[in-house]
Design a protein around this motif. Structure first.
Motif, PDB file in Angstrom:
ATOM      1  N   SER A  92       3.032   5.537   4.248  1.00 48.98           N
ATOM      2  CA  SER A  92       1.850   6.380   4.061  1.00 48.98           C
ATOM      3  C   SER A  92       1.700   7.338   5.225  1.00 48.98           C
ATOM      4  O   SER A  92       2.056   7.020   6.359  1.00 48.98           O
ATOM      5  CB  SER A  92       0.583   5.527   3.963  1.00 48.98           C
ATOM      6  OG  SER A  92       0.616   4.727   2.813  1.00 48.98           O
TER       7      SER A  92
ATOM      8  N   ASN B 157     -10.157  -5.485   0.194  1.00 47.88           N
ATOM      9  CA  ASN B 157      -9.126  -6.364  -0.380  1.00 47.88           C
ATOM     10  C   ASN B 157      -8.636  -7.395   0.636  1.00 47.88           C
ATOM     11  O   ASN B 157      -8.467  -8.567   0.297  1.00 47.88           O
ATOM     12  CB  ASN B 157      -7.951  -5.537  -0.901  1.00 47.88           C
ATOM     13  CG  ASN B 157      -8.312  -4.747  -2.126  1.00 47.88           C
ATOM     14  OD1 ASN B 157      -9.248  -5.068  -2.835  1.00 47.88           O
ATOM     15  ND2 ASN B 157      -7.568  -3.676  -2.374  1.00 47.88           N
TER      16      ASN B 157
ATOM     17  N   TYR C  38       7.214  -0.604  -5.159  1.00 47.88           N
ATOM     18  CA  TYR C  38       6.407  -1.819  -5.180  1.00 47.88           C
ATOM     19  C   TYR C  38       7.256  -3.094  -5.208  1.00 47.88           C
ATOM     20  O   TYR C  38       7.034  -4.019  -4.446  1.00 47.88           O
ATOM     21  CB  TYR C  38       5.460  -1.777  -6.388  1.00 47.88           C
ATOM     22  CG  TYR C  38       4.559  -2.983  -6.473  1.00 47.88           C
ATOM     23  CD1 TYR C  38       3.440  -3.079  -5.669  1.00 47.88           C
ATOM     24  CD2 TYR C  38       4.864  -4.041  -7.328  1.00 47.88           C
ATOM     25  CE1 TYR C  38       2.616  -4.187  -5.720  1.00 47.88           C
ATOM     26  CE2 TYR C  38       4.030  -5.142  -7.386  1.00 47.88           C
ATOM     27  CZ  TYR C  38       2.927  -5.223  -6.587  1.00 47.88           C
ATOM     28  OH  TYR C  38       2.122  -6.324  -6.625  1.00 47.88           O
TER      29      TYR C  38
ATOM     30  N   PRO D 214      -3.392   4.297   0.974  1.00 47.47           N
ATOM     31  CA  PRO D 214      -4.581   3.590   0.488  1.00 47.47           C
ATOM     32  C   PRO D 214      -5.884   4.206   0.988  1.00 47.47           C
ATOM     33  O   PRO D 214      -5.922   4.854   2.034  1.00 47.47           O
ATOM     34  CB  PRO D 214      -4.414   2.195   1.075  1.00 47.47           C
ATOM     35  CG  PRO D 214      -3.720   2.456   2.374  1.00 47.47           C
ATOM     36  CD  PRO D 214      -2.744   3.572   2.060  1.00 47.47           C
TER      37      PRO D 214
ATOM     38  N   LEU E 156      -8.984  -0.940   1.062  1.00 49.58           N
ATOM     39  CA  LEU E 156      -7.981  -1.846   1.628  1.00 49.58           C
ATOM     40  C   LEU E 156      -8.653  -2.939   2.441  1.00 49.58           C
ATOM     41  O   LEU E 156      -8.310  -4.116   2.312  1.00 49.58           O
ATOM     42  CB  LEU E 156      -6.983  -1.067   2.485  1.00 49.58           C
ATOM     43  CG  LEU E 156      -5.940  -1.907   3.224  1.00 49.58           C
ATOM     44  CD1 LEU E 156      -5.089  -2.711   2.246  1.00 49.58           C
ATOM     45  CD2 LEU E 156      -5.072  -1.012   4.097  1.00 49.58           C
TER      46      LEU E 156
ATOM     47  N   VAL F   9       0.408  -6.841   5.206  1.00 45.63           N
ATOM     48  CA  VAL F   9       0.168  -5.533   4.605  1.00 45.63           C
ATOM     49  C   VAL F   9       1.467  -4.745   4.738  1.00 45.63           C
ATOM     50  O   VAL F   9       1.891  -4.407   5.836  1.00 45.63           O
ATOM     51  CB  VAL F   9      -0.999  -4.798   5.284  1.00 45.63           C
ATOM     52  CG1 VAL F   9      -1.178  -3.417   4.683  1.00 45.63           C
ATOM     53  CG2 VAL F   9      -2.277  -5.608   5.152  1.00 45.63           C
TER      54      VAL F   9
ATOM     55  N   THR G 121       0.820  -1.207   0.000  1.00 45.81           N
ATOM     56  CA  THR G 121       0.000   0.000   0.000  1.00 45.81           C
ATOM     57  C   THR G 121       0.855   1.259   0.000  1.00 45.81           C
ATOM     58  O   THR G 121       2.014   1.244   0.412  1.00 45.81           O
ATOM     59  CB  THR G 121      -0.911   0.055   1.242  1.00 45.81           C
ATOM     60  OG1 THR G 121      -0.103   0.150   2.412  1.00 45.81           O
ATOM     61  CG2 THR G 121      -1.809  -1.146   1.323  1.00 45.81           C
ATOM     62  N   TYR G 122       0.239   2.326  -0.448  1.00 42.56           N
ATOM     63  CA  TYR G 122       0.817   3.664  -0.362  1.00 42.56           C
ATOM     64  C   TYR G 122      -0.346   4.641  -0.370  1.00 42.56           C
ATOM     65  O   TYR G 122      -1.031   4.774  -1.384  1.00 42.56           O
ATOM     66  CB  TYR G 122       1.774   3.940  -1.517  1.00 42.56           C
ATOM     67  CG  TYR G 122       2.398   5.319  -1.454  1.00 42.56           C
ATOM     68  CD1 TYR G 122       3.275   5.658  -0.436  1.00 42.56           C
ATOM     69  CD2 TYR G 122       2.089   6.275  -2.394  1.00 42.56           C
ATOM     70  CE1 TYR G 122       3.839   6.920  -0.370  1.00 42.56           C
ATOM     71  CE2 TYR G 122       2.639   7.538  -2.339  1.00 42.56           C
ATOM     72  CZ  TYR G 122       3.518   7.861  -1.324  1.00 42.56           C
ATOM     73  OH  TYR G 122       4.063   9.110  -1.258  1.00 42.56           O
TER      74      TYR G 122
ATOM     75  N   ILE H 170      -4.530   3.162   9.056  1.00 36.51           N
ATOM     76  CA  ILE H 170      -4.420   1.844   8.426  1.00 36.51           C
ATOM     77  C   ILE H 170      -4.309   0.775   9.510  1.00 36.51           C
ATOM     78  O   ILE H 170      -5.041  -0.216   9.508  1.00 36.51           O
ATOM     79  CB  ILE H 170      -3.201   1.774   7.484  1.00 36.51           C
ATOM     80  CG1 ILE H 170      -3.374   2.724   6.302  1.00 36.51           C
ATOM     81  CG2 ILE H 170      -2.957   0.348   7.001  1.00 36.51           C
ATOM     82  CD1 ILE H 170      -2.101   2.958   5.506  1.00 36.51           C
TER      83      ILE H 170
ATOM     84  N   ASP I 110       3.238  -1.396   4.022  1.00 33.40           N
ATOM     85  CA  ASP I 110       2.914  -0.014   3.699  1.00 33.40           C
ATOM     86  C   ASP I 110       4.182   0.777   3.410  1.00 33.40           C
ATOM     87  O   ASP I 110       5.129   0.748   4.180  1.00 33.40           O
ATOM     88  CB  ASP I 110       2.164   0.639   4.853  1.00 33.40           C
ATOM     89  CG  ASP I 110       1.815   2.068   4.503  1.00 33.40           C
ATOM     90  OD1 ASP I 110       0.896   2.258   3.685  1.00 33.40           O
ATOM     91  OD2 ASP I 110       2.483   2.987   5.008  1.00 33.40           O
TER      92      ASP I 110
END
Length: 67
Positions: free
Chosen positions: A38, A20, A62, A12, A17, A33, A9-10, A44, A35
């Motif tokens: 973020s 998902n 990523y 999100p 999220l 997860v 994530t970034y 989150i 991250d």
């Protein structure tokens, strides 16, 4: 066989999220997860169910987040 899912994530959208995470939970043993630093990391972490959560101190991209 034990299988884990990785979600990178970034910044999100928290609701998306959660959708998902819930979608991949039934067939896997754990959801990781990752991250990429973020600004909303506290939100989150508070929103996610009890799973393994990883917060990266800087945005490593990523590809590296999946390693």
């Amino acid at each position: 066989m034990k299988i884990a899912a990785v979600i990178v994530t970034y910044h999100p959208d928290i609701a998306l999220l959660l959708t998902n995470v819930e979608a991949v939970m039934p067939p896997v043993k754990a959801v990781l997860v990752v991250d990429n630093h973020s600004e909303n990391i506290d939100a989150i972490q508070a929103a996610l169910p009890v799973n393994t959560k990883i917060h990266v101190e800087k945005n490593v991209g990523y590809s590296q987040s999946n390693q």
